[in-house]
Design a protein around this motif. Sequence first.
Motif, short mmCIF file in Angstrom:
data_model
loop_
_atom_site.label_atom_id
_atom_site.label_comp_id
_atom_site.label_asym_id
_atom_site.label_seq_id
_atom_site.Cartn_x
_atom_site.Cartn_y
_atom_site.Cartn_z
N PRO A 10 -3.85 -5.47 1.26
CA PRO A 10 -2.56 -5.02 0.74
C PRO A 10 -1.52 -4.71 1.82
CG PRO A 10 -4.25 -3.33 0.45
CD PRO A 10 -4.95 -4.58 0.84
N MET A 11 -1.94 -4.12 2.93
CA MET A 11 -0.96 -3.78 3.96
C MET A 11 -0.43 -5.03 4.67
SD MET A 11 -0.29 -0.66 3.76
CE MET A 11 -0.81 1.04 3.59
N ILE A 19 -4.84 5.55 10.21
CA ILE A 19 -4.46 4.14 10.26
C ILE A 19 -3.62 3.78 9.03
CG2 ILE A 19 -5.31 1.76 10.30
CD1 ILE A 19 -5.70 3.34 12.92
N VAL A 20 -4.00 4.30 7.85
CA VAL A 20 -3.20 4.08 6.65
C VAL A 20 -1.78 4.61 6.87
CG1 VAL A 20 -2.89 4.71 4.22
CG2 VAL A 20 -5.16 4.07 5.07
N ALA A 21 -1.67 5.78 7.47
CA ALA A 21 -0.36 6.38 7.72
C ALA A 21 0.47 5.48 8.65
CB ALA A 21 -0.52 7.76 8.33
N LYS A 22 -0.15 4.99 9.71
CA LYS A 22 0.56 4.12 10.65
C LYS A 22 1.01 2.83 9.97
CE LYS A 22 1.85 2.75 14.86
NZ LYS A 22 2.80 3.46 15.72
N GLN A 23 0.13 2.24 9.17
CA GLN A 23 0.49 1.02 8.44
C GLN A 23 1.62 1.29 7.46
OE1 GLN A 23 -3.44 0.30 6.88
NE2 GLN A 23 -3.86 -1.33 8.34
N ARG A 39 -3.05 -4.44 -4.91
CA ARG A 39 -4.35 -3.80 -5.08
C ARG A 39 -5.15 -3.86 -3.78
NH1 ARG A 39 -6.89 -6.74 -10.08
NH2 ARG A 39 -8.58 -5.27 -9.71
N ASP A 40 -6.15 -2.99 -3.69
CA ASP A 40 -7.00 -2.90 -2.51
C ASP A 40 -8.43 -3.22 -2.92
OD1 ASP A 40 -8.03 -2.38 -0.02
OD2 ASP A 40 -7.64 -0.22 -0.05
N VAL A 41 -8.87 -4.45 -2.67
CA VAL A 41 -10.21 -4.90 -3.08
C VAL A 41 -10.88 -5.49 -1.83
CG1 VAL A 41 -11.54 -6.28 -4.71
CG2 VAL A 41 -9.28 -5.43 -5.37
N PRO A 42 -11.60 -4.68 -1.08
CA PRO A 42 -12.16 -5.17 0.19
C PRO A 42 -13.17 -6.30 0.04
CG PRO A 42 -12.19 -2.76 0.11
CD PRO A 42 -11.83 -3.24 -1.26
#
Length: 325
Positions: free
Chosen positions: A86-87, A116-120, A68-71
């Motif tokens: 998550p990454m 940045i999401v794509a690179k990760q 999950r993504d919970v900043p």
Amino acid sequence: MSHLPIGPLPSELQTHPGYRRVFKPGQLTFGFIMPLEGYPSSAFPTLDDHQRLATLADEAGFSALWMRDVPFYDPNFGDTGQMLDPMVYLGFLAAHTRRIALGTAGIVLTLRDPLIVAKQAVSVDQLVQGRLLLGMSTGDRAVEYPAFGLDYDNRGERFREAFELIKTVTEQPFPRMSTTHYGTLRGDIDLIPKPAHTRIPMLVIGRARQDFAWMARHSDGWIWHLSDFRQIPDLLDAWHTSHEGNWLRPYGYGAFFDLADNPNAPLQYVGNGLRAGRKALIALLHHQQAQGVSHVAFNLKALRRPAADALAELAEFVLPQFIAE
């Protein structure tokens, strides 16, 4: 209602290690939303023994682990997920798992830079050799948007554009694309590396403020939250109808889950989750498999017993009921 594919599954997904482990035509699969522990009385998991438990889930034959993504911690929401980014966590799990698919459920795309999401994502995908499933959402916490200085009201529009931008830069060499909310690609730079297996499957998590028609055209699948199970036939009928001749994207859901110690305990709906002994659970899942559900992701936050015990019981008694001959 027909559950037969409307069109053929793309060949690159038929051979994709992560996708074919999670989405198998006519067969229900199971995974877990991280972390692998119960913490029913707290917003914060301990993460005790999380590496060993992830390895156990992999070795037992479960299909996926979802991050999950919970900043931020929002006291009004009361759940921080696995707490770890998550990454970053996917990179760690890449070194401690071998077969299980690793997915995001989901990256809050409208709070992150899509490039940045794509690179990760391609970096993780290379590390796990094609076991990554990239699920993305618009999130469900309006309180986070001011911290990022981002508009909450236009998140649906930005999600669509960011989704397409990620697809473009991960699949095309030296791509060209002009965007309204992000940047411009002029064909003079290239994102490297590219995915390990042609492309990364991209899923919509939740509704992301999109209609079924857009999701059916652009995504590789849809994972929603637990809803009233009595509505699943109508939901799937509407989902299938929206495909208009395209290949049929799979549907799955995530749910808070507590496996009772008593195998004969009845099925109960508790808040936005469920509690059951394994026999009632097996009956429910057989019924949902027949209805056309493709994947169930268990969130063990509500679990009141040791996670290792629950995983062992599910692996011994539930998984074998759903393994294709």
